[in-house]
Enzyme design. Structure first.
Site, PDB file in Angstrom:
ATOM      1  N   GLY A   1      12.080   4.459 -21.142  1.00  0.00           N
ATOM      2  CA  GLY A   1      13.692   5.133 -21.242  1.00  0.00           C
ATOM      3  C   GLY A   1      13.820   6.531 -20.663  1.00  0.00           C
ATOM      4  O   GLY A   1      15.079   6.712 -20.618  1.00  0.00           O
TER       5      GLY A   1
ATOM      6  N   GLU B   1       5.751   3.905 -21.541  1.00  0.00           N
ATOM      7  CA  GLU B   1       6.123   2.816 -20.538  1.00  0.00           C
ATOM      8  C   GLU B   1       7.155   3.036 -19.673  1.00  0.00           C
ATOM      9  O   GLU B   1       8.113   2.682 -19.676  1.00  0.00           O
ATOM     10  CB  GLU B   1       6.474   1.648 -21.475  1.00  0.00           C
ATOM     11  CG  GLU B   1       5.467   0.974 -22.366  1.00  0.00           C
ATOM     12  CD  GLU B   1       5.986   0.004 -23.321  1.00  0.00           C
ATOM     13  OE1 GLU B   1       7.094   0.007 -23.382  1.00  0.00           O
ATOM     14  OE2 GLU B   1       5.286  -0.379 -24.191  1.00  0.00           O
TER      15      GLU B   1
ATOM     16  N   GLY C   1       9.765   3.425 -16.465  1.00  0.00           N
ATOM     17  CA  GLY C   1       9.810   2.646 -15.296  1.00  0.00           C
ATOM     18  C   GLY C   1      11.234   3.602 -14.303  1.00  0.00           C
ATOM     19  O   GLY C   1      10.616   3.990 -13.569  1.00  0.00           O
TER      20      GLY C   1
ATOM     21  N   ARG D   1      23.972  -2.739 -10.429  1.00  0.00           N
ATOM     22  CA  ARG D   1      24.180  -2.054 -11.264  1.00  0.00           C
ATOM     23  C   ARG D   1      25.562  -1.454 -11.394  1.00  0.00           C
ATOM     24  O   ARG D   1      26.093  -1.464 -12.450  1.00  0.00           O
ATOM     25  CB  ARG D   1      23.056  -0.664 -11.157  1.00  0.00           C
ATOM     26  CG  ARG D   1      21.732  -1.103 -11.755  1.00  0.00           C
ATOM     27  CD  ARG D   1      20.749   0.202 -11.629  1.00  0.00           C
ATOM     28  NE  ARG D   1      20.984   0.825 -12.705  1.00  0.00           N
ATOM     29  CZ  ARG D   1      21.691   2.170 -12.797  1.00  0.00           C
ATOM     30  NH1 ARG D   1      22.070   2.774 -11.946  1.00  0.00           N
ATOM     31  NH2 ARG D   1      21.736   2.415 -14.043  1.00  0.00           N
TER      32      ARG D   1
ATOM     33  N   TYR E   1      26.980  -2.243 -14.920  1.00  0.00           N
ATOM     34  CA  TYR E   1      27.192  -1.104 -15.850  1.00  0.00           C
ATOM     35  C   TYR E   1      28.338  -0.382 -15.534  1.00  0.00           C
ATOM     36  O   TYR E   1      28.369   0.866 -16.165  1.00  0.00           O
ATOM     37  CB  TYR E   1      25.805  -0.392 -15.916  1.00  0.00           C
ATOM     38  CG  TYR E   1      24.547  -1.168 -16.270  1.00  0.00           C
ATOM     39  CD1 TYR E   1      24.302  -2.055 -17.329  1.00  0.00           C
ATOM     40  CD2 TYR E   1      23.538  -0.978 -15.204  1.00  0.00           C
ATOM     41  CE1 TYR E   1      23.077  -2.525 -17.594  1.00  0.00           C
ATOM     42  CE2 TYR E   1      22.174  -1.736 -15.675  1.00  0.00           C
ATOM     43  CZ  TYR E   1      22.206  -2.415 -16.540  1.00  0.00           C
ATOM     44  OH  TYR E   1      20.860  -3.138 -16.972  1.00  0.00           O
TER      45      TYR E   1
ATOM     46  N   CYS F   1      32.075 -12.809  -2.855  1.00  0.00           N
ATOM     47  CA  CYS F   1      33.528 -13.316  -3.489  1.00  0.00           C
ATOM     48  C   CYS F   1      33.682 -12.835  -4.950  1.00  0.00           C
ATOM     49  O   CYS F   1      33.797 -14.038  -5.615  1.00  0.00           O
ATOM     50  CB  CYS F   1      33.681 -14.548  -2.973  1.00  0.00           C
ATOM     51  SG  CYS F   1      33.653 -14.784  -1.302  1.00  0.00           S
ATOM     52  N   GLU F   2      33.761 -11.765  -5.248  1.00  0.00           N
ATOM     53  CA  GLU F   2      33.973 -11.255  -6.515  1.00  0.00           C
ATOM     54  C   GLU F   2      34.942 -10.028  -6.404  1.00  0.00           C
ATOM     55  O   GLU F   2      34.411  -9.098  -5.933  1.00  0.00           O
ATOM     56  CB  GLU F   2      32.761 -10.986  -7.335  1.00  0.00           C
ATOM     57  CG  GLU F   2      31.793 -12.239  -7.506  1.00  0.00           C
ATOM     58  CD  GLU F   2      32.200 -13.088  -8.641  1.00  0.00           C
ATOM     59  OE1 GLU F   2      33.314 -12.718  -9.474  1.00  0.00           O
ATOM     60  OE2 GLU F   2      31.978 -14.366  -8.675  1.00  0.00           O
TER      61      GLU F   2
ATOM     62  N   TYR G   1      15.432  -1.050 -10.913  1.00  0.00           N
ATOM     63  CA  TYR G   1      16.788  -1.840 -11.610  1.00  0.00           C
ATOM     64  C   TYR G   1      17.722  -2.179 -10.201  1.00  0.00           C
ATOM     65  O   TYR G   1      18.951  -2.509 -10.279  1.00  0.00           O
ATOM     66  CB  TYR G   1      17.562  -1.585 -12.561  1.00  0.00           C
ATOM     67  CG  TYR G   1      16.470  -1.012 -13.734  1.00  0.00           C
ATOM     68  CD1 TYR G   1      15.821  -2.194 -14.501  1.00  0.00           C
ATOM     69  CD2 TYR G   1      16.107  -0.111 -14.217  1.00  0.00           C
ATOM     70  CE1 TYR G   1      14.885  -2.051 -15.325  1.00  0.00           C
ATOM     71  CE2 TYR G   1      15.129   0.396 -14.962  1.00  0.00           C
ATOM     72  CZ  TYR G   1      14.490  -0.651 -15.861  1.00  0.00           C
ATOM     73  OH  TYR G   1      13.725  -0.401 -16.647  1.00  0.00           O
TER      74      TYR G   1
HETATM   75  C1  LIG Z   1      12.583  -1.918 -19.884  1.00  0.00           C
HETATM   76  C2  LIG Z   1      11.648  -1.167 -20.655  1.00  0.00           C
HETATM   77  C3  LIG Z   1      10.956  -0.161 -20.081  1.00  0.00           C
HETATM   78  C4  LIG Z   1      11.142   0.757 -19.306  1.00  0.00           C
HETATM   79  O1  LIG Z   1      12.538   1.263 -19.334  1.00  0.00           O
HETATM   80  P1  LIG Z   1      12.981   2.398 -18.570  1.00  0.00           P
HETATM   81  O2  LIG Z   1      13.972   2.771 -18.916  1.00  0.00           O
HETATM   82  O3  LIG Z   1      12.914   1.949 -16.810  1.00  0.00           O
HETATM   83  O4  LIG Z   1      11.760   3.606 -18.621  1.00  0.00           O
HETATM   84  C5  LIG Z   1       9.803   0.163 -21.261  1.00  0.00           C
HETATM   85  N1  LIG Z   1       9.514  -0.579 -22.300  1.00  0.00           N
HETATM   86  C6  LIG Z   1      10.177  -1.681 -22.573  1.00  0.00           C
HETATM   87  C7  LIG Z   1       9.703  -2.408 -23.681  1.00  0.00           C
HETATM   88  C8  LIG Z   1      11.253  -1.992 -21.773  1.00  0.00           C
HETATM   89  O5  LIG Z   1      11.807  -3.131 -22.229  1.00  0.00           O
END
Ligand SMILES: *Cc1c(COP(=O)(O)O)cnc(C)c1O
Length: 401
Positions: free
Chosen positions: A224, A258, A260, A297, A301, A327-328, A356
């Site tokens: 996150g 975790e 991303g 995205r 969003y 076509c949107e 993403y």
């Molecule tokens: C999507 C997700 C992440 C990664 O989120 P980021 O915002 O990309 O860092 C980590 N853990 C879980 C369980 C997720 O669903």
């Protein structure tokens, strides 16, 4: 980076990833947790290209996966099974079975019903399944509602009281081994306070489990961490780690993070060429060859992505919507973007597209997905071929009666 040369060599639309930038983000975050046992488990969904996953695996990363397909990708890319986690609210029996058979680090369980299924399947296999429980701490992460996950209004995780019951059940089961506790309150987090508060709640829960002899090994803080798309103020990895570690005083536990977006977003660029300029009344549109099926995205969003112009155009700037061929009316990459008048084949570089981006792509309008290119040590190489028409019809063409 010579975007023009890359666009000419590989054509557009095109994704380009700077692997060296990904390494530096990884090392920055890993360093922030030094002094504690920690595992960074790259959230594969952010960018699931095999070469990207392998790049992180080579740095020692684990993988956080949200489908068995992602688990298979991680293994194929060389991530050690003992560093793979499997999260998500809706795992199917076949996915749970395969995860147990592959002996991954643990399954992140997201409901009581799921815990029951995992136990049953482990029993059928005659194995013990390591599990962690995703706790929903009911904290507002102050992010976009579509990427907020730690409120009771969101489908993710279980309440503290439910989690406690589940840990007791797991502890008493012959087929379950509770090893971790997990929370993930949302994505693109730019404020530290909600993370700190969530971590405190979950660390307290950990202590109360210890008091009843449930000893966990992993404190999984989810991902996150936000990044700069525009002029956001973001959280420094060091402050992030310190805030979390501060809630774990006196606990001997391995931290799992975790990330991303933090690792890949600003390593990625989406290259698209201008097809036409057009004017509908007072409204200017710059039509490009990339679209919502390539980069969703903005449509999904209303996300902002900085756009860099590579053109000899010298005209004054004016506001334009950058739109694709799909076509949107929701098909746009940017709204009210200040651009000079562009010419056919001028290049636009959409920034922060490494997370993403490609992964949310589709074949809508029978558009093949973009090629993907990696840059490492100044060298470029293709890491995914552009999809052809033949690829798109492969699973249908022999079934037409
Ligand atoms: C999507 C997700 C992440 C990664 O989120 P980021 O915002 O990309 O860092 C980590 N853990 C879980 C369980 C997720 O669903």
């Amino acid at each position: 980076m010579d975007f023009k040369a890359l666009a000419n060599k590989y054509q557009t639309p095109l994704y380009v990833y700077d692997l060296d930038y990904m390494s530096s983000q990884y090392e920055k975050l890993k360093l922030a947790f030094k002094g504690r046992k920690s595992i960074l488990a790259y959230a594969v969904k952010a960018n699931s290209n095999l070469s990207v996953i392998k790049h992180f695996a080579d740095l020692g990363s684990g993988a956080d996966c949200v489908s068995i397909g992602e688990v298979r990708r991680a293994i194929l890319a060389g991530v050690a099974p003992y560093k793979i986690l499997f999260s998500g609210v809706g795992k199917k029996d076949v996915e749970i079975r395969e995860a147990i058979e592959l002996d991954i680090l643990y399954i992140n369980v997201e409901s009581e019903a799921e815990l029951g299924r995992v136990e049953l399947i482990a029993k059928e296999l005659g194995k013990i399944s390591r599990i962690s429980i995703r706790v929903n701490p009911n904290i507002d992460p102050k992010t976009h509602p579509y990427i907020s996950t730690g409120l009771h209004d969101n489908k993710f995780g279980v309440e503290i009281s439910t989690a406690k019951r589940m840990y007791i059940k797991a502890k008493n089961s012959e087929y379950l081994d509770p090893v971790g506790i997990h929370f993930h309150i949302g994505s693109q987090l730019t404020e530290l306070k909600p993370i700190y508060e969530a971590s405190e709640i979950v660390a307290d829960m950990l202590r109360s489990l210890q008091a009843i002899d449930i000893e966990l090994k992993f404190f999984d803080i989810g991902g996150g961490l936000g990044i700069k798309y525009d002029d956001e103020t973001t959280i420094e990895p060091y402050d992030y780690a310190q805030a979390i570690l501060g809630t774990l005083k006196g606990l001997d536990i391995t931290v799992i993070c975790e990330p991303g977006r933090f690792l890949t977003a600003n390593a990625g660029y989406f290259l698209t060429k201008v097809l036409y300029e057009k004017q509908n009344g007072a409204k200017r549109f710059t039509v490009v060859d990339g679209a919502m099926n390539d980069l969703l995205r903005p449509s999904l969003y209303n996300a902002f992505h900085k756009i860099e112009v590579i053109s000899d155009a010298k005209s004054a700037f004016s506001k334009a919507d950058v739109v694709g061929p799909v076509c949107e009316s929701g098909d746009f990459l940017a709204k009210d973007c200040e651009l000079p008048l562009l010419e056919h084949n001028d290049l636009l570089v959409v920034h922060s597209a490494g997370a993403y981006g490609f992964g949310m792509g589709s074949n809508y309008n029978t558009r093949g997905r973009s090629a993907e290119v990696a840059i490492e040590n100044g060298q470029d190489r293709l890491i995914r071929q552009r999809e052809s028409f033949e690829d798109l019809i492969a699973l249908e063409k022999d079934l037409v009666k």
